[in-house]
Scaffold this motif. Structure first.
Motif, PDB file in Angstrom:
ATOM      1  N   PRO A 178       0.801  -1.352   0.035  1.00 25.54           N
ATOM      2  CA  PRO A 178       0.037  -0.080   0.071  1.00 25.54           C
ATOM      3  C   PRO A 178       0.795   1.196   0.103  1.00 25.54           C
ATOM      4  O   PRO A 178       1.805   1.364   0.647  1.00 25.54           O
ATOM      5  N   LEU A 179       0.396   2.270  -0.734  1.00 24.34           N
ATOM      6  CA  LEU A 179       1.169   3.597  -0.840  1.00 24.34           C
ATOM      7  C   LEU A 179       0.831   4.576   0.180  1.00 24.34           C
ATOM      8  O   LEU A 179      -0.346   4.943   0.543  1.00 24.34           O
ATOM      9  N   PRO A 180       1.865   5.014   1.074  1.00 24.41           N
ATOM     10  CA  PRO A 180       1.366   5.665   2.201  1.00 24.41           C
ATOM     11  C   PRO A 180       1.640   7.191   1.968  1.00 24.41           C
ATOM     12  O   PRO A 180       2.229   7.946   2.517  1.00 24.41           O
ATOM     13  N   VAL A 181       1.120   7.595   0.751  1.00 26.06           N
ATOM     14  CA  VAL A 181       1.140   8.938   0.087  1.00 26.06           C
ATOM     15  C   VAL A 181      -0.487   9.061  -0.393  1.00 26.06           C
ATOM     16  O   VAL A 181      -0.738   8.154  -1.025  1.00 26.06           O
ATOM     17  N   PRO A 182      -1.067  10.206  -0.569  1.00 24.94           N
ATOM     18  CA  PRO A 182      -2.152  10.542  -1.123  1.00 24.94           C
ATOM     19  C   PRO A 182      -2.177  10.182  -2.629  1.00 24.94           C
ATOM     20  O   PRO A 182      -1.330  10.421  -3.241  1.00 24.94           O
ATOM     21  N   LEU A 183      -3.117   9.377  -2.866  1.00 16.91           N
ATOM     22  CA  LEU A 183      -3.091   8.641  -4.401  1.00 16.91           C
ATOM     23  C   LEU A 183      -4.414   9.326  -4.944  1.00 16.91           C
ATOM     24  O   LEU A 183      -5.682   9.360  -4.380  1.00 16.91           O
ATOM     25  N   GLY A 184      -4.443  10.095  -6.153  1.00 18.50           N
ATOM     26  CA  GLY A 184      -5.678  10.222  -7.138  1.00 18.50           C
ATOM     27  C   GLY A 184      -5.525   9.504  -7.992  1.00 18.50           C
ATOM     28  O   GLY A 184      -4.260   9.207  -8.746  1.00 18.50           O
ATOM     29  N   VAL A 185      -6.878   9.030  -8.509  1.00 16.29           N
ATOM     30  CA  VAL A 185      -6.917   8.068  -9.381  1.00 16.29           C
ATOM     31  C   VAL A 185      -7.870   8.687 -10.338  1.00 16.29           C
ATOM     32  O   VAL A 185      -8.946   9.358 -10.004  1.00 16.29           O
ATOM     33  N   PHE A 186      -7.649   8.544 -11.789  1.00 21.18           N
ATOM     34  CA  PHE A 186      -8.302   8.980 -12.794  1.00 21.18           C
ATOM     35  C   PHE A 186      -8.652   8.152 -13.839  1.00 21.18           C
ATOM     36  O   PHE A 186      -7.917   7.172 -14.055  1.00 21.18           O
ATOM     37  N   GLY A 187      -9.795   8.291 -14.638  1.00 28.73           N
ATOM     38  CA  GLY A 187      -9.826   7.342 -15.861  1.00 28.73           C
ATOM     39  C   GLY A 187     -11.154   8.015 -16.692  1.00 28.73           C
ATOM     40  O   GLY A 187     -11.680   8.747 -16.281  1.00 28.73           O
ATOM     41  N   GLY A 188     -11.286   7.240 -17.927  1.00 30.83           N
ATOM     42  CA  GLY A 188     -12.321   7.559 -18.632  1.00 30.83           C
ATOM     43  C   GLY A 188     -13.325   6.666 -18.411  1.00 30.83           C
ATOM     44  O   GLY A 188     -13.050   5.556 -18.105  1.00 30.83           O
ATOM     45  N   ASP A 189     -14.720   7.214 -18.567  1.00 33.09           N
ATOM     46  CA  ASP A 189     -15.797   6.545 -18.085  1.00 33.09           C
ATOM     47  C   ASP A 189     -16.168   5.505 -19.111  1.00 33.09           C
ATOM     48  O   ASP A 189     -16.987   4.558 -18.892  1.00 33.09           O
ATOM     49  N   ALA A 190     -15.491   5.307 -20.203  1.00 34.75           N
ATOM     50  CA  ALA A 190     -15.706   4.363 -21.240  1.00 34.75           C
ATOM     51  C   ALA A 190     -14.317   3.660 -21.870  1.00 34.75           C
ATOM     52  O   ALA A 190     -14.008   3.274 -23.060  1.00 34.75           O
ATOM     53  N   ASP A 191     -13.450   3.663 -20.772  1.00 35.13           N
ATOM     54  CA  ASP A 191     -12.092   2.820 -21.079  1.00 35.13           C
ATOM     55  C   ASP A 191     -12.316   1.494 -20.721  1.00 35.13           C
ATOM     56  O   ASP A 191     -12.486   0.868 -19.950  1.00 35.13           O
ATOM     57  N   PRO A 192     -12.049   0.740 -21.824  1.00 36.62           N
ATOM     58  CA  PRO A 192     -11.978  -0.736 -21.782  1.00 36.62           C
ATOM     59  C   PRO A 192     -10.821  -1.481 -21.085  1.00 36.62           C
ATOM     60  O   PRO A 192     -10.902  -2.570 -20.806  1.00 36.62           O
ATOM     61  N   LEU A 193      -9.898  -0.771 -21.089  1.00 36.78           N
ATOM     62  CA  LEU A 193      -8.577  -1.249 -20.456  1.00 36.78           C
ATOM     63  C   LEU A 193      -8.631  -1.026 -19.139  1.00 36.78           C
ATOM     64  O   LEU A 193      -8.091  -1.667 -18.067  1.00 36.78           O
ATOM     65  N   ALA A 194      -9.300   0.077 -18.435  1.00 30.66           N
ATOM     66  CA  ALA A 194      -9.285   0.344 -17.102  1.00 30.66           C
ATOM     67  C   ALA A 194     -10.621   0.803 -16.802  1.00 30.66           C
ATOM     68  O   ALA A 194     -10.986   2.017 -16.792  1.00 30.66           O
ATOM     69  N   PRO A 195     -11.616  -0.259 -16.627  1.00 38.19           N
ATOM     70  CA  PRO A 195     -12.856   0.298 -16.310  1.00 38.19           C
ATOM     71  C   PRO A 195     -13.327   1.077 -15.258  1.00 38.19           C
ATOM     72  O   PRO A 195     -12.378   0.875 -13.969  1.00 38.19           O
TER      73      PRO A 195
END
Length: 250
Positions: A178-195
């Motif tokens: 686990p990463l002990p640093v704040p993590l911001g996660v982003f993605g596309g709502d129609a991304d087939p590789l990263a739903p």
């Protein structure tokens, strides 16, 4: 020659944002993104070996080799408040580099992960199983590789070789603590590789808070109309994250 696409600022930056490109990608794809950040930010994207400004170097053959190369490149630039950001393959590299820096007593202010979900992606597995032409066509149509690559068989073969090497490295990235640093996660709502529905799973891999933001679009949403919105979200997240001076790890 520098390993980075680097847009430096005059004097000491308030923030240094260090980025890592996607599989098969070069830093040129991130030039427009780099220009959008505040003028007092020092923005730099790492060029992986074997492409772009480092095309004469050998491609990495393992994830550990990519991370070690990135760590050597990043280490001299941690003298200012800094954050890490990566897309796809680059998101995995950013998390691994952050963990290695923390082992050295050097704490990133924030880590941004775009276009990547925990665990294996069956779509990525299918992409890696395609022949060169289909694989490169998929990446071009998705917006991750320039259209001009289609112009000659040599370009297609070279691009496929780089992409396959990166996917092989990503496949060997393994499970990280686990990463002990704040993590911001982003993605596309129609991304087939990263739903988008799977992005929230990153919360279990972060010990310092995880936020998830989705944008309209596919895997390469960040190169289209959503670029300004992503930059605004990253800027706000980095500015709101705490930072310890180099050498201090809470």
């Amino acid at each position: 020659m520098s390993r980075f696409l680097h847009l430096p600022v005059a004097g000491h930056p308030t923030i240094r944002l260090i980025g890592f490109p996607h599989a098969g990608g070069a830093t040129t794809a991130y030039f427009a993104l780099s220009q959008r950040f505040p003028p007092d930010w020092d923005v730099m994207f790492l060029e992986y070996a074997g492409r772009g400004r480092r095309h004469r170097e050998r491609l990495a053959t393992s994830f550990d080799a990519v991370v070690e190369d990135a760590l050597q490149a990043v280490d001299p630039w941690t003298d200012a408040p800094f954050a890490l950001f990566g897309h796809g393959f680059g998101a995995a590299v950013a998390r691994a580099v952050a963990l290695r820096l923390l082992e050295r007593g050097c704490r990133p202010r924030w880590v941004g992960s775009s276009g990547l979900t925990p665990g294996r992606s069956p779509v990525l597995d299918r992409l890696a199983g395609m022949d060169d032409e289909f694989m490169v066509d998929w990446m071009i149509d998705a917006g991750g590789i320039p259209e001009m690559v289609r112009t000659t068989p040599e370009f297609v073969a070279l691009t496929a070789r780089v992409l396959r090497a990166d996917l092989q490295c990503l496949d060997g990235s393994g499970e990280l603590p686990p990463l002990p640093v704040p993590l911001g996660v982003f993605g596309g709502d129609a991304d087939p590789l990263a739903p988008a529905a799977d992005l929230a799973r990153w919360a279990a891999h972060c010990a310092a808070g995880c936020t998830v933001t989705t944008f309209p679009g596919g895997h390469f949403y960040l190169f289209g109309d959503q670029l300004p919105a992503l930059v605004a979200a990253v800027t706000a997240a980095v500015r709101s994250a705490p930072w310890s001076r180099p050498g201090a790890v809470p």
